[in-house]
Design a protein around this motif. Structure first.
Motif, PDB file in Angstrom:
ATOM      1  N   LEU A  78       4.535   4.939 -12.360  1.00 33.14           N
ATOM      2  CA  LEU A  78       3.563   3.990 -12.934  1.00 33.14           C
ATOM      3  C   LEU A  78       4.017   2.535 -12.821  1.00 33.14           C
ATOM      4  O   LEU A  78       3.272   1.674 -12.358  1.00 33.14           O
ATOM      5  N   LEU A  87       0.831  -1.211   0.000  1.00 35.51           N
ATOM      6  CA  LEU A  87       0.000   0.000   0.000  1.00 35.51           C
ATOM      7  C   LEU A  87       0.868   1.266   0.000  1.00 35.51           C
ATOM      8  O   LEU A  87       0.660   2.196  -0.795  1.00 35.51           O
ATOM      9  N   ASN A  88       1.846   1.276   0.878  1.00 34.45           N
ATOM     10  CA  ASN A  88       2.720   2.452   0.971  1.00 34.45           C
ATOM     11  C   ASN A  88       3.517   2.660  -0.313  1.00 34.45           C
ATOM     12  O   ASN A  88       3.737   3.790  -0.754  1.00 34.45           O
ATOM     13  N   ALA A 146       2.469   1.801  -3.223  1.00 33.54           N
ATOM     14  CA  ALA A 146       1.513   2.313  -4.218  1.00 33.54           C
ATOM     15  C   ALA A 146       1.323   3.816  -4.029  1.00 33.54           C
ATOM     16  O   ALA A 146       1.214   4.574  -5.006  1.00 33.54           O
ATOM     17  N   ILE A 147       1.273   4.225  -2.753  1.00 35.06           N
ATOM     18  CA  ILE A 147       1.102   5.654  -2.469  1.00 35.06           C
ATOM     19  C   ILE A 147       2.309   6.447  -2.973  1.00 35.06           C
ATOM     20  O   ILE A 147       2.181   7.495  -3.626  1.00 35.06           O
ATOM     21  N   ARG A 162       0.758  -6.485  -3.051  1.00 35.78           N
ATOM     22  CA  ARG A 162      -0.487  -6.529  -2.284  1.00 35.78           C
ATOM     23  C   ARG A 162      -1.240  -7.836  -2.571  1.00 35.78           C
ATOM     24  O   ARG A 162      -1.773  -8.478  -1.670  1.00 35.78           O
ATOM     25  N   ALA A 219       4.274   5.558  -5.317  1.00 34.02           N
ATOM     26  CA  ALA A 219       4.219   5.521  -6.780  1.00 34.02           C
ATOM     27  C   ALA A 219       3.248   6.585  -7.287  1.00 34.02           C
ATOM     28  O   ALA A 219       3.520   7.286  -8.267  1.00 34.02           O
ATOM     29  N   ALA A 220       2.108   6.716  -6.581  1.00 31.48           N
ATOM     30  CA  ALA A 220       1.101   7.687  -6.997  1.00 31.48           C
ATOM     31  C   ALA A 220       1.663   9.097  -6.902  1.00 31.48           C
ATOM     32  O   ALA A 220       1.433   9.940  -7.770  1.00 31.48           O
ATOM     33  N   ARG A 221       2.400   9.318  -5.834  1.00 29.17           N
ATOM     34  CA  ARG A 221       2.951  10.658  -5.644  1.00 29.17           C
ATOM     35  C   ARG A 221       4.042  10.982  -6.667  1.00 29.17           C
ATOM     36  O   ARG A 221       4.313  12.130  -6.962  1.00 29.17           O
TER      37      ARG A 221
END
Lengths: 355, 155
Positions: A276, A262-263, A265-266, A286, A268-270
């Motif tokens: 991507l 999760l972290n 992914a976060i 996950r 990566a989003a930022r």
């Protein structure tokens, strides 16, 4: 074990039935007592008497034999033979009827034969008599004297010495001897039978006692085995408990991995466009952690079912233990009863030996 | 097509979303001990020590007027960058991180935004799921943050 005891019983009965075939007069009547009784009876009543076995062989000494018989009739071979034949006939008749027989002997004297019977089988005969019921006819005895080859005058003299008794007296005397000898032998025989039964009983009870001891030992060993079995099964529970602990640890790692995903992914989003590719990796992480957690759940279901089975087994084992304990208690009670029986049969045995 | 990423979490079986760019990170609540702060509004559960730094933890349930619920194994703290500081929200579970196209976004109904200072930024649709998108800055109002900061200083 059952087959054995049945066989043992058969053997005992077999021994008993052969007993009656082989039983001798001396087995059921004390011959010394018989001799004394016969002597006293002969003297008291004035009758000669002797007891013979089924073959005609005397088992007692003759009591109060007359001179007529001893010194004359038996003195020649012919006379002796005729006497034996006469006895045999009388004895046979008595055995056939099972009752005392009063008859005239070859030498013209009145004799009797009282059979001693056991369960319908002849084991001996009391012979007696050597008396007359009326005054002797001299011509008859002279003729007999010449037939057997003895001195006629002496024979006549001897026959006059013969005691006169009524036929009723002779029959009564024969009946007394018959009754006494038969009831004595019968009671002695029953005592022997009783003894044999007591022995069989004693053997049986001893066998039961031994079997009970074996059973008690087996019950104890079953109880012991069951206890160790229970312990061993409980160990399985301990192991499954440890597996659960390990599973808890693996689940924690899965949770931690998911968080990491999760972290990631976060992050990566930022990172926007640059993140991507990393986002895809984060998603995979996950997913993987989800799979791990699911597997942990499945394993936990299995360990739970193992635990339930073990608990059931333990409770059944406890039930078995309590049943076995009850059995052991019952066996102990039976053993105590059997011990009492054993002492009773010993008392019976002593009684049977005393009578 | 423009899109945003949402960190999706659950509170009483309803899914909420926060723009991922506002999220600093996610923590497992069981790894931390929340230290109680006396004299704080009930929306603030306490503080934690995150790698040597004090961070304040908000009880979103109180803020939303939900029933109180003890922390579970799955409970998480979502750490947010709000007003130049980092603070955390207690959530039942972080369920997903999703990417939503602008076309799937719907603004909050006008009567909500208009009537009061709504926390709701909009509604996002992901397949059948409806995700309530929250506005962290409005939830953690300046006054709230300031009162925490000052309380911490006083202490």
């Amino acid at each position: 074990m059952q087959a054995n005891s049945a066989k043992g019983q058969q053997n005992n009965w077999g021994r008993q039935s052969s007993d009656i075939q082989n039983i001798k007069l001396a087995d059921v009547i004390d011959l010394k007592f018989l001799q004394r009784f016969q002597d006293d009876f002969a003297k008291g009543v004035g009758l000669a008497s002797v007891t013979v076995d089924p073959d005609g062989t005397p088992v007692t000494n003759p009591s109060s034999y007359t001179r007529f018989c001893m010194d004359y009739t038996h003195s020649t071979e012919c006379g002796d033979k005729r006497c034996a034949e006469s006895h045999r006939k009388g004895g046979e008749e008595a055995a056939r009827t099972g009752k005392p027989v009063v008859y005239e002997c070859h030498a013209g004297l009145i004799d009797f034969a009282a059979p001693i019977m056991l369960e319908g089988r002849l084991i001996g005969t009391i012979l007696g008599g050597q008396v007359l019921t009326e005054l002797p006819d001299e011509a008859k005895y002279r003729k007999i004297a010449s037939e057997i080859g003895v001195d006629g005058d002496g024979y006549i003299e001897a026959v006059h010495e013969i005691r006169k008794l009524s036929r009723e007296s002779i029959e009564a005397a024969a009946n007394v001897l018959f009754d006494v000898a038969n009831s004595m032998s019968k009671s002695a025989y029953h005592q022997r039978k009783l003894k044999a039964v007591v022995e069989t009983l004693s053997d049986g009870v001893s066998q039961i006692s031994a079997t009970m001891e074996e059973l008690a030992a087996t019950a104890t060993s079953v109880s012991g085995t069951q206890s160790s079995l229970n312990q061993e099964i409980k160990n399985v529970n301990t192991v499954t408990g440890k597996i659960d602990e390990v599973m808890e640890f693996i689940k924690d790692i899965a949770d931690e991995t998911r968080l990491l995903g999760l972290n990631a992914a976060i992050e990566a989003a930022r990172a926007g466009e640059a993140g991507l590719g990393f986002g895809v990796v984060a998603q995979e992480i996950r997913k993987l952690s989800g799979d791990s957690k699911q597997t942990v759940g499945k394993i936990k279901e299995l360990t739970t079912s193992i635990k339930e089975s073990v608990d059931k087994t333990v409770s059944m084992g406890n039930e078995t233990t309590s049943i076995v304990e009850q059995q052991a208690a019952a066996i102990q009670e039976v053993t105590a009863s059997v011990q009492e029986l054993l002492s009773l049969t010993e008392q019976l045995n002593d009684l049977a030996g005393e009578v | 097509m423009a899109n945003i990423q949402l960190v999706v979490f659950a509170l009483d079986n309803q899914e909420y979303g926060i723009d991922a760019s506002a999220v600093n990170g996610i923590l497992r609540s069981k790894k931390f001990k929340i230290e109680f702060l006396p004299g704080m509004p009930k929306e603030i559960a306490g503080m934690i020590n995150l790698r040597g730094q004090i961070k304040f933890i908000y009880n979103l349930r109180m803020k939303f007027g939900f029933a109180e619920k003890a922390l579970s194994d799955e409970s998480k703290f979502i750490m947010l960058n709000v007003n130049d500081s980092v603070c955390g929200w207690i959530v039942d579970e972080v369920t997903d991180i999703v990417r939503i196209d602008d076309a799937e976004l719907q603004n909050a109904p006008a009567f909500i935004t208009g009537v009061n200072n709504s926390y709701i930024k909009g509604i996002g649709k992901v397949d059948d799921r409806l995700i309530v998108i929250l506005d962290p800055e409005r939830i953690l109002s300046i006054e709230d943050v300031e009162s925490i900061e000052s309380a911490a200083v006083v202490k």
